[in-house]
Design a protein around this motif. Structure first.
Motif, short mmCIF file in Angstrom:
data_model
loop_
_atom_site.label_atom_id
_atom_site.label_comp_id
_atom_site.label_asym_id
_atom_site.label_seq_id
_atom_site.Cartn_x
_atom_site.Cartn_y
_atom_site.Cartn_z
N ILE A 52 0.76 -15.28 -6.69
CA ILE A 52 -0.41 -14.79 -6.24
C ILE A 52 -0.31 -14.50 -4.66
O ILE A 52 0.18 -15.11 -3.83
CB ILE A 52 -1.45 -15.80 -6.38
CG1 ILE A 52 -1.62 -16.19 -7.63
CG2 ILE A 52 -2.85 -15.34 -5.64
CD1 ILE A 52 -2.78 -17.16 -8.06
N TYR A 53 -0.64 -13.13 -4.34
CA TYR A 53 -0.47 -12.66 -2.75
C TYR A 53 -1.74 -12.68 -2.09
O TYR A 53 -1.71 -12.41 -1.01
CB TYR A 53 0.24 -11.20 -2.96
CG TYR A 53 1.56 -11.30 -3.59
CD1 TYR A 53 2.63 -11.30 -2.59
CD2 TYR A 53 1.89 -11.22 -4.37
CE1 TYR A 53 4.00 -11.46 -2.80
CE2 TYR A 53 3.26 -11.44 -5.01
CZ TYR A 53 4.30 -11.25 -4.16
OH TYR A 53 5.62 -11.46 -4.43
N ASP A 54 -2.85 -13.01 -2.68
CA ASP A 54 -4.20 -13.45 -1.97
C ASP A 54 -4.11 -14.48 -1.30
O ASP A 54 -3.42 -15.60 -1.96
CB ASP A 54 -5.46 -13.24 -2.86
CG ASP A 54 -5.23 -11.71 -3.48
OD1 ASP A 54 -5.79 -10.85 -2.97
OD2 ASP A 54 -4.98 -11.99 -4.46
N LYS A 55 -5.03 -15.02 -0.41
CA LYS A 55 -5.23 -16.33 0.09
C LYS A 55 -5.83 -17.35 -1.26
O LYS A 55 -7.02 -16.56 -1.73
CB LYS A 55 -6.09 -16.50 1.27
CG LYS A 55 -5.70 -15.79 2.47
CD LYS A 55 -6.44 -16.10 3.68
CE LYS A 55 -5.75 -15.47 4.96
NZ LYS A 55 -6.59 -15.58 6.11
N SER A 56 -5.16 -18.15 -1.84
CA SER A 56 -5.71 -18.89 -2.78
C SER A 56 -5.08 -20.19 -2.76
O SER A 56 -4.36 -20.61 -2.29
CB SER A 56 -5.31 -18.06 -4.21
OG SER A 56 -5.94 -18.39 -5.42
N VAL A 190 -4.02 -14.53 -18.78
CA VAL A 190 -3.77 -15.25 -17.54
C VAL A 190 -4.46 -14.24 -16.44
O VAL A 190 -5.01 -14.63 -15.26
CB VAL A 190 -2.51 -15.10 -17.32
CG1 VAL A 190 -2.04 -15.61 -15.85
CG2 VAL A 190 -1.90 -16.48 -18.27
N SER A 191 -4.35 -12.71 -16.70
CA SER A 191 -4.85 -11.82 -15.66
C SER A 191 -6.51 -12.08 -15.34
O SER A 191 -6.95 -12.08 -14.31
CB SER A 191 -4.64 -10.60 -15.90
OG SER A 191 -5.38 -10.13 -17.21
N ASN A 197 -11.08 -15.84 -10.54
CA ASN A 197 -10.84 -16.83 -9.41
C ASN A 197 -10.68 -15.97 -8.12
O ASN A 197 -10.29 -16.49 -7.25
CB ASN A 197 -9.84 -17.72 -9.63
CG ASN A 197 -10.28 -19.03 -10.62
OD1 ASN A 197 -10.81 -19.95 -9.98
ND2 ASN A 197 -9.85 -18.77 -11.80
N GLY A 198 -11.03 -14.89 -8.27
CA GLY A 198 -11.01 -13.88 -6.84
C GLY A 198 -9.75 -13.25 -6.60
O GLY A 198 -9.60 -12.77 -5.61
N VAL A 199 -8.95 -13.37 -7.50
CA VAL A 199 -7.38 -12.86 -7.14
C VAL A 199 -7.41 -11.37 -7.38
O VAL A 199 -7.79 -10.76 -8.36
CB VAL A 199 -6.34 -13.59 -7.82
CG1 VAL A 199 -5.04 -13.00 -7.66
CG2 VAL A 199 -6.32 -15.01 -7.59
N GLU A 200 -6.91 -10.68 -6.54
CA GLU A 200 -6.67 -9.30 -6.55
C GLU A 200 -5.22 -8.78 -6.55
O GLU A 200 -4.92 -7.55 -7.18
CB GLU A 200 -7.36 -8.49 -5.29
CG GLU A 200 -8.96 -8.61 -5.44
CD GLU A 200 -9.65 -7.91 -4.16
OE1 GLU A 200 -8.88 -7.40 -3.43
OE2 GLU A 200 -11.01 -8.24 -4.15
#
Length: 350
Positions: A52-56, A190-191, A197-200
């Motif tokens: 995951i490359y977003d802040k998470s 999974v996507s 959960n807000g992941v882009e």
């Protein structure tokens, strides 16, 4: 595909699609490479990695892997119990109640079996078990054994009752094997968890079933390397640029065994009962839904180069990369400007 009940973390190993993520492109918002949060587990018989490359938070990763385990628990045929095992055990006797997810995967499996005339048949289980490729029991069966198991393979003898959520195999000895479609369904699920959960920006890699969510964090497309089907070291033959796409690869390098100097790979022909034997060494399917790519990568491998290319060109939103045994590479029309050869041993033909 052979699902496994093992559940432990592994180091990253070479997998059937090699991920090449370039994060050094110029961007006003990003001035240095972004370090993703990442986790890897061995599930569904393969190495599963989510980045995951977003802040998470790691809780998102935990939720994603929880979903993978839930699906494995329902659809594996190599655990002590599952819904699919229950269907197989009740073959020829009675329908079995199943969950919504299993209904969906069986429905999709039957759809693709119909579209391909049984080239991709989720009742191929008797042959898969007979050959045992990818297990310590792998062997070359006799012609008589193969003919006996082939007679049990017929997707039309799987009765799916969507309203009552039941599945029934008409004949005793029939076996459902979802190895050609379940990982694709899982990647899609999974996507959904990540998006909820807000992941882009993320990469989901389930042993070669890759789902590239959104764009690279720099705002450019993801760059995905396509595996060289003649090596197991993670070498690539070229690169494809994608966003919000699934890339699924099937090849002769994935699982095989050797007997008397001959290699027998795991992609079995429902027509002959033997591993598919044509000019294809590897095929990658690019699609919006990973479940489509998973089913189609097996299907077109069985169809061969010419028929496989024609078939994919009739599928809206789906593209394919075909690698032949003489190291020629063919792509469907929609990939003309998106795929580039990087390995001089291979030649792009179209």
């Amino acid at each position: 595909m052979i699902f496994s009940s093992k559940n432990k973390k592994f180091k990253i190993i070479a997998i059937s699609i090699v991920l090449a993520i370039t994060l050094s492109a110029c961007s006003k918002k990003v001035t240095k490479p972004v370090e993703p949060i990442s986790s890897t587990e061995f599930l569904m018989g393969t190495v599963c990695t989510i980045k995951i490359y977003d802040k998470s938070s790691t809780k998102v990763l935990d939720s994603a892997f929880k979903r993978i385990r839930e699906i494995e628990d329902k659809m594996s045929i190599n655990k002590e119990a599952s819904e699919v095992i229950d269907i197989n055990n009740a073959a020829g006797e009675k329908p079995i109640k199943i969950s919504d997810g299993t209904v969906e995967v069986l429905k999709e499996g039957l759809k693709f079996a119909g579209l391909t005339g049984g080239k991709m048949d989720i009742t191929v289980g008797p042959l898969v078990k007979l050959w045992g490729i990818g297990t310590d029991a792998a062997r070359v069966p006799s012609k008589g054994e193969i003919q006996e198991k082939k007679a049990l393979i017929n997707y039309k003898n799987l009765i799916l009752d969507e309203k009552n959520k039941t599945a029934f195999l008409k004949n005793k000895g029939m076996i459902i094997d979802l190895g050609a479609i379940a990982k694709g369904y899982t990647a899609d699920e999974v996507s959904k968890v990540l998006k909820d959960n807000g992941v882009e920006h993320a990469i989901i890699n389930l042993g070669g079933n890759v789902f590239a969510m959104g764009k690279n964090i720099t705002g450019t497309p993801w760059k995905i390397g396509i595996q060289d089907p003649f090596t197991q070291r993670g070498d690539i033959i070229g690169m494809i640029q994608v966003e919000n796409k699934s890339i699924v690869t099937s090849g002769i390098y994935e699982r095989y065994f050797e007997k008397d100097g001959k290699k027998y790979h795991h992609i079995l022909s429902t027509s002959t009962g033997y591993p598919c034997d044509n000019s294809i060494a590897g095929v990658s399917i690019v699609s919006e839904k990973s479940i489509d790519g998973d089913a189609l990568s097996t299907s077109v491998f069985s169809l061969g180069l010419e028929d496989g290319m024609k078939f994919i060109n009739t599928m809206p939103g789906v593209e394919g990369i075909f690698i032949t045994k003489d190291k020629q590479v063919y792509t469907t029309t929609g990939l003309k400007d998106k795929f580039k050869i990087t390995n001089a041993e291979f030649t792009l033909k179209n």
